[in-house]
Design an enzyme around this catalytic site. Structure first.
Site, PDB file in Angstrom:
ATOM      1  N   GLU A  85      46.673  43.468  39.620  1.00 17.15           N
ATOM      2  CA  GLU A  85      45.622  44.291  40.227  1.00 17.15           C
ATOM      3  C   GLU A  85      46.148  45.207  41.329  1.00 17.15           C
ATOM      4  O   GLU A  85      45.380  45.745  42.124  1.00 17.15           O
ATOM      5  CB  GLU A  85      44.505  43.409  40.789  1.00 17.15           C
ATOM      6  CG  GLU A  85      43.907  42.433  39.823  1.00 17.15           C
ATOM      7  CD  GLU A  85      43.180  43.046  38.639  1.00 17.15           C
ATOM      8  OE1 GLU A  85      43.104  44.288  38.544  1.00 17.15           O
ATOM      9  OE2 GLU A  85      42.699  42.281  37.809  1.00 17.15           O
ATOM     10  N   HIS A 116      40.562  39.824  46.427  1.00 11.74           N
ATOM     11  CA  HIS A 116      39.854  39.714  45.142  1.00 11.74           C
ATOM     12  C   HIS A 116      39.812  38.234  44.773  1.00 11.74           C
ATOM     13  O   HIS A 116      40.847  37.574  44.752  1.00 11.74           O
ATOM     14  CB  HIS A 116      40.582  40.513  44.066  1.00 11.74           C
ATOM     15  CG  HIS A 116      40.177  40.149  42.673  1.00 11.74           C
ATOM     16  ND1 HIS A 116      38.861  40.140  42.259  1.00 11.74           N
ATOM     17  CD2 HIS A 116      40.910  39.754  41.612  1.00 11.74           C
ATOM     18  CE1 HIS A 116      38.812  39.764  40.999  1.00 11.74           C
ATOM     19  NE2 HIS A 116      40.046  39.517  40.583  1.00 11.74           N
ATOM     20  N   HIS A 169      37.785  34.862  42.434  1.00 12.81           N
ATOM     21  CA  HIS A 169      36.977  34.407  41.307  1.00 12.81           C
ATOM     22  C   HIS A 169      36.143  33.232  41.823  1.00 12.81           C
ATOM     23  O   HIS A 169      36.147  32.155  41.241  1.00 12.81           O
ATOM     24  CB  HIS A 169      37.879  33.961  40.153  1.00 12.81           C
ATOM     25  CG  HIS A 169      38.691  35.067  39.576  1.00 12.81           C
ATOM     26  ND1 HIS A 169      38.394  35.656  38.368  1.00 12.81           N
ATOM     27  CD2 HIS A 169      39.787  35.712  40.030  1.00 12.81           C
ATOM     28  CE1 HIS A 169      39.275  36.613  38.110  1.00 12.81           C
ATOM     29  NE2 HIS A 169      40.127  36.656  39.112  1.00 12.81           N
ATOM     30  N   HIS A 171      34.416  39.337  36.012  1.00 11.80           N
ATOM     31  CA  HIS A 171      35.738  39.263  36.639  1.00 11.80           C
ATOM     32  C   HIS A 171      35.756  38.596  38.006  1.00 11.80           C
ATOM     33  O   HIS A 171      36.757  38.000  38.374  1.00 11.80           O
ATOM     34  CB  HIS A 171      36.324  40.676  36.738  1.00 11.80           C
ATOM     35  CG  HIS A 171      37.795  40.701  36.972  1.00 11.80           C
ATOM     36  ND1 HIS A 171      38.714  40.670  35.947  1.00 11.80           N
ATOM     37  CD2 HIS A 171      38.511  40.746  38.109  1.00 11.80           C
ATOM     38  CE1 HIS A 171      39.935  40.693  36.459  1.00 11.80           C
ATOM     39  NE2 HIS A 171      39.841  40.741  37.767  1.00 11.80           N
TER      40      HIS A 171
END
Length: 191
Positions: free
Chosen positions: A78, A97, A99, A160
């Site tokens: 990413e 980022h 999850h 995502h």
């Protein structure tokens, strides 16, 4: 905020990666973190290494204008997304980022997150938009996420997870936790 100290940046990535893991905001090798070093470079987490096993030497220095990187480790897939945010938002000093469990529910449902708690909304805004789906590590994911992020603190990434940014890593980490809390509170209030 520009960090200017590469050693400190590497150490912060290790520390906050472990915090994210301990808090259940990431699992295994999922998710990624970066810090802005200066107007050209960011330091980001490597691809495919567990947060509890990485050291400062594993973090990757990346030119966020060219995406060229230094060292033996490959940066997160990413890296283009992180680079795009730094390029678009000069005030951003760190990007996370995740999850995380509750944000992933919104991501799976392709649903924006309405922030109902006034205290959380005072920091996060009234809500986080949903970014259209794109495969991990692709330009499409970067374009879609940056369009949804705009000038906001963060956004939900369809199928995502979520992404957030801050002045520095402690600020981004705090906001990351607040976003997950807002998602949990929204879901809990409807059960």
């Amino acid at each position: 905020m520009i960090l200017r100290d590469e050693t400190q940046g590497r150490e912060l990535l290790v520390e906050y990666g472990r915090r994210l893991l301990a808090d259940g905001l990431v699992q295994g090798t999922w998710g990624n973190i970066s810090v802005r070093l200066d107007d050209q470079y960011m330091i980001c987490t490597p691809s495919g290494l567990d947060y509890d096993r990485v050291g400062p030497e594993d973090m990757v220095l990346v030119d966020f204008h060219t995406l060229k990187y230094e060292g033996n480790r490959k940066p997160t897939s990413e890296k283009g997304l992180h680079a795009g945010i730094y390029d678009m938002r000069p005030e951003v000093g760190a990007v996370i980022h995740t999850h995380s469990k509750y944000c992933c529910i919104f991501a799976a449902a392709e649903m924006p997150l309405e922030v109902e708690d006034p205290e959380l909304a005072s920091v996060l805004g009234a809500g986080l938009k949903i970014a259209r789906y794109g495969l991990a590590g692709t330009k499409k994911l970067t374009r879609n996420t940056m369009a949804a992020l705009g000038s906001s603190v963060g956004c939900i990434m369809a199928h995502h997870g979520m992404i957030c940014c801050g002045d520095d890593l402690p600020d981004a980490y705090k906001k990351c936790g607040m976003i997950e809390q807002a998602a949990r509170e929204y879901i809990d209030s409807r059960i």
